[in-house]
Design a protein around this motif. Structure first.
Motif, PDB file in Angstrom:
ATOM      1  N   UNK A 130       0.802  -1.211   0.000  1.00 41.43           N
ATOM      2  CA  UNK A 130       0.000   0.000   0.000  1.00 41.43           C
ATOM      3  C   UNK A 130       0.838   1.266   0.000  1.00 41.43           C
ATOM      4  N   UNK A 131       0.203   2.411   0.239  1.00 40.58           N
ATOM      5  CA  UNK A 131       0.921   3.692   0.224  1.00 40.58           C
ATOM      6  C   UNK A 131       2.110   3.736   1.173  1.00 40.58           C
ATOM      7  N   UNK A 132       1.981   3.136   2.361  1.00 40.21           N
ATOM      8  CA  UNK A 132       3.104   3.154   3.292  1.00 40.21           C
ATOM      9  C   UNK A 132       4.284   2.333   2.772  1.00 40.21           C
ATOM     10  N   UNK A 133       4.007   1.265   2.049  1.00 42.23           N
ATOM     11  CA  UNK A 133       5.097   0.464   1.486  1.00 42.23           C
ATOM     12  C   UNK A 133       5.867   1.282   0.452  1.00 42.23           C
ATOM     13  N   UNK A 134       5.148   1.976  -0.418  1.00 49.30           N
ATOM     14  CA  UNK A 134       5.811   2.842  -1.400  1.00 49.30           C
ATOM     15  C   UNK A 134       6.591   3.946  -0.693  1.00 49.30           C
ATOM     16  N   UNK A 135       5.964   4.558   0.319  1.00 48.98           N
ATOM     17  CA  UNK A 135       6.634   5.629   1.040  1.00 48.98           C
ATOM     18  C   UNK A 135       7.873   5.143   1.763  1.00 48.98           C
ATOM     19  N   UNK A 136       7.811   3.948   2.324  1.00 51.34           N
ATOM     20  CA  UNK A 136       8.987   3.424   3.024  1.00 51.34           C
ATOM     21  C   UNK A 136      10.108   3.071   2.063  1.00 51.34           C
ATOM     22  N   UNK A 137       9.783   2.566   0.885  1.00 50.84           N
ATOM     23  CA  UNK A 137      10.826   2.306  -0.098  1.00 50.84           C
ATOM     24  C   UNK A 137      11.545   3.605  -0.454  1.00 50.84           C
ATOM     25  N   UNK A 138      10.783   4.647  -0.723  1.00 47.43           N
ATOM     26  CA  UNK A 138      11.396   5.943  -1.046  1.00 47.43           C
ATOM     27  C   UNK A 138      12.236   6.455   0.108  1.00 47.43           C
ATOM     28  N   UNK A 139      11.723   6.319   1.333  1.00 47.45           N
ATOM     29  CA  UNK A 139      12.421   6.852   2.495  1.00 47.45           C
ATOM     30  C   UNK A 139      13.708   6.091   2.778  1.00 47.45           C
ATOM     31  N   UNK A 140      13.665   4.770   2.667  1.00 46.17           N
ATOM     32  CA  UNK A 140      14.882   3.987   2.880  1.00 46.17           C
ATOM     33  C   UNK A 140      15.925   4.337   1.829  1.00 46.17           C
ATOM     34  N   UNK A 141      15.488   4.474   0.577  1.00 45.06           N
ATOM     35  CA  UNK A 141      16.433   4.847  -0.479  1.00 45.06           C
ATOM     36  C   UNK A 141      17.026   6.242  -0.271  1.00 45.06           C
ATOM     37  N   UNK A 142      16.331   7.076   0.468  1.00 47.29           N
ATOM     38  CA  UNK A 142      16.844   8.417   0.743  1.00 47.29           C
ATOM     39  C   UNK A 142      17.997   8.404   1.734  1.00 47.29           C
ATOM     40  N   UNK A 143      18.113   7.302   2.516  1.00 45.34           N
ATOM     41  CA  UNK A 143      19.151   7.277   3.550  1.00 45.34           C
ATOM     42  C   UNK A 143      20.132   6.119   3.400  1.00 45.34           C
ATOM     43  N   UNK A 144      19.827   5.131   2.553  1.00 46.09           N
ATOM     44  CA  UNK A 144      20.717   3.985   2.372  1.00 46.09           C
ATOM     45  C   UNK A 144      20.689   3.509   0.922  1.00 46.09           C
ATOM     46  N   UNK A 145      21.825   2.961   0.473  1.00 44.99           N
ATOM     47  CA  UNK A 145      21.854   2.260  -0.811  1.00 44.99           C
ATOM     48  C   UNK A 145      21.271   0.866  -0.633  1.00 44.99           C
ATOM     49  N   UNK A 146      20.584   0.387  -1.653  1.00 45.87           N
ATOM     50  CA  UNK A 146      19.977  -0.931  -1.586  1.00 45.87           C
ATOM     51  C   UNK A 146      20.548  -1.836  -2.669  1.00 45.87           C
ATOM     52  N   UNK A 147      20.927  -3.045  -2.263  1.00 39.22           N
ATOM     53  CA  UNK A 147      21.421  -4.036  -3.220  1.00 39.22           C
ATOM     54  C   UNK A 147      20.277  -4.766  -3.889  1.00 39.22           C
ATOM     55  N   UNK A 148      19.167  -4.933  -3.142  1.00 41.29           N
ATOM     56  CA  UNK A 148      18.005  -5.641  -3.671  1.00 41.29           C
ATOM     57  C   UNK A 148      16.798  -5.319  -2.804  1.00 41.29           C
ATOM     58  N   UNK A 149      15.626  -5.305  -3.424  1.00 42.29           N
ATOM     59  CA  UNK A 149      14.362  -5.186  -2.709  1.00 42.29           C
ATOM     60  C   UNK A 149      13.539  -6.434  -2.996  1.00 42.29           C
ATOM     61  N   UNK A 150      13.078  -7.082  -1.938  1.00 46.01           N
ATOM     62  CA  UNK A 150      12.188  -8.231  -2.060  1.00 46.01           C
ATOM     63  C   UNK A 150      10.846  -7.819  -1.463  1.00 46.01           C
ATOM     64  N   UNK A 151       9.796  -7.843  -2.278  1.00 45.68           N
ATOM     65  CA  UNK A 151       8.469  -7.410  -1.835  1.00 45.68           C
ATOM     66  C   UNK A 151       7.639  -8.642  -1.487  1.00 45.68           C
ATOM     67  N   UNK A 152       7.072  -8.633  -0.279  1.00 45.66           N
ATOM     68  CA  UNK A 152       6.203  -9.712   0.167  1.00 45.66           C
ATOM     69  C   UNK A 152       4.823  -9.116   0.441  1.00 45.66           C
ATOM     70  N   UNK A 153       3.827  -9.587  -0.291  1.00 42.34           N
ATOM     71  CA  UNK A 153       2.485  -9.042  -0.124  1.00 42.34           C
ATOM     72  C   UNK A 153       1.425 -10.092  -0.335  1.00 42.34           C
TER      73      UNK A 153
END
Length: 312
Positions: A138-161
């Motif tokens: 949902x919206x919080x998942x999208x917002x958290x992805x953006x927020x995490x990317x704002x403070x850390x580099x990511x090697x991979x994202x695994x989405x569980x829904x």
């Protein structure tokens, strides 16, 4: 955004434009560094209504006072409507005159990931890209992805829904941000550096024994004493951080359920967000940051949005 003789109106698109997730996290950190004590913040009032729940969240901080009236309507998504609704009224702290009316859902979608991003800054390593397992679509998942990317580099994202279409869509969005991404299962937490839970689940999402030492888990999905996203196994293993002890002991089912089981006591909470901002260093155990959302956070972000809107 509209202006006239009354309060400034700050709508959802303006909210997104005025503050980035990283800047919002900085706002929250600044409030804590200035000495504000979240333990003294007023509690949330929750009122059951036929459509779900009404939440009243007042606060006063520095130059401002304010209140968020939020609605949680579980039946809305089936009608094509947002689950979270609401408005925020920002007031002058010296005379309580209205200054601005903000979109409450947009404010929540900005503030909650920013709180998580501030915790992620303090609880995760910054010397390598992280593998993120993200629960929710949902919206919080999208917002958290953006927020995490704002403070850390990511090697991979695994989405569980629970919704496969939604999970594939979020993984596709992550790829547009140049991050390798795929859908996965709860078992993927075994290889995660960071696990973020932003769901409406009322029962644990994964087996906490799979989480490796040094992994950080952020859980933001509930503020109800009987609802949780993490299990007792994880909580008992983890070094636990919260926004404020008083709020967590009122509302954080992730902690209150294990307490009711006798697995942990109140002393199991290792520290708060303020402790982390002031330099607390986590151990090598799994780390759990449990957020319930607090009114002072809404007020701090609403004040920053108002200042940015006036400057713009």
């Amino acid at each position: 955004m509209t202006a006239g003789t009354g309060p400034l109106h700050i709508d959802a698109p303006t909210t997104t434009r005025l503050l980035t997730p990283a800047a919002t996290a900085d706002v929250l950190a600044g409030v804590l560094r200035a000495g504000f004590d979240p333990e003294a913040a007023p509690p949330r009032t929750a009122v059951p209504v036929p459509a779900g729940e009404l939440l009243l969240m007042p606060a006063a901080l520095g130059a401002y006072a304010g209140v968020k009236i939020a609605g949680v309507a579980p039946g809305n998504p089936a009608l094509g409507l947002p689950r979270i609704t609401g408005s925020y009224l920002l007031l002058d702290g010296t005379n309580l005159q209205p200054l601005a009316l903000l979109d409450g859902a947009a404010l929540t979608e900005l503030r909650t990931p920013a709180v998580s991003a501030l915790a992620v800054r303090r609880l995760t390593p910054d010397d390598r890209p992280l593998r993120l397992v993200l629960f929710g679509t949902g919206p919080q998942a999208y917002g958290h992805l953006d927020a995490v990317l704002a403070v850390r580099q990511l090697a991979e994202v695994v989405v569980v829904g629970r919704n496969p279409i939604g999970a594939r869509a979020l993984a596709g969005y992550a790829r547009t941000l140049d991050v390798p991404a795929r859908t996965g299962t709860p078992g993927d937490v075994a290889g995660a550096d960071l696990v973020v839970c932003c769901t409406t689940a009322r029962e644990p999402l994964f087996d906490g024994t799979l989480v490796a030492p040094g992994t950080t888990v952020v859980a933001v999905g509930s503020h109800e004493p009987a609802a949780r996203e993490t299990d007792t196994a994880l909580v008992t293993r983890a070094e636990v951080y919260v926004e404020a002890r008083a709020a967590a002991l009122r509302e954080a089912g992730d902690l209150l359920v294990p307490m009711a089981e006798g697995a942990i006591g109140e002393e199991h909470i290792a520290g708060t967000l303020a402790d982390l901002v002031h330099g607390r260093v986590p151990t090598g155990r799994p780390r759990l940051f449990k957020s319930v959302g607090m009114a002072w956070e809404d007020l701090a972000v609403a004040g920053a949005l108002y200042r940015a809107a006036r400057e713009a």
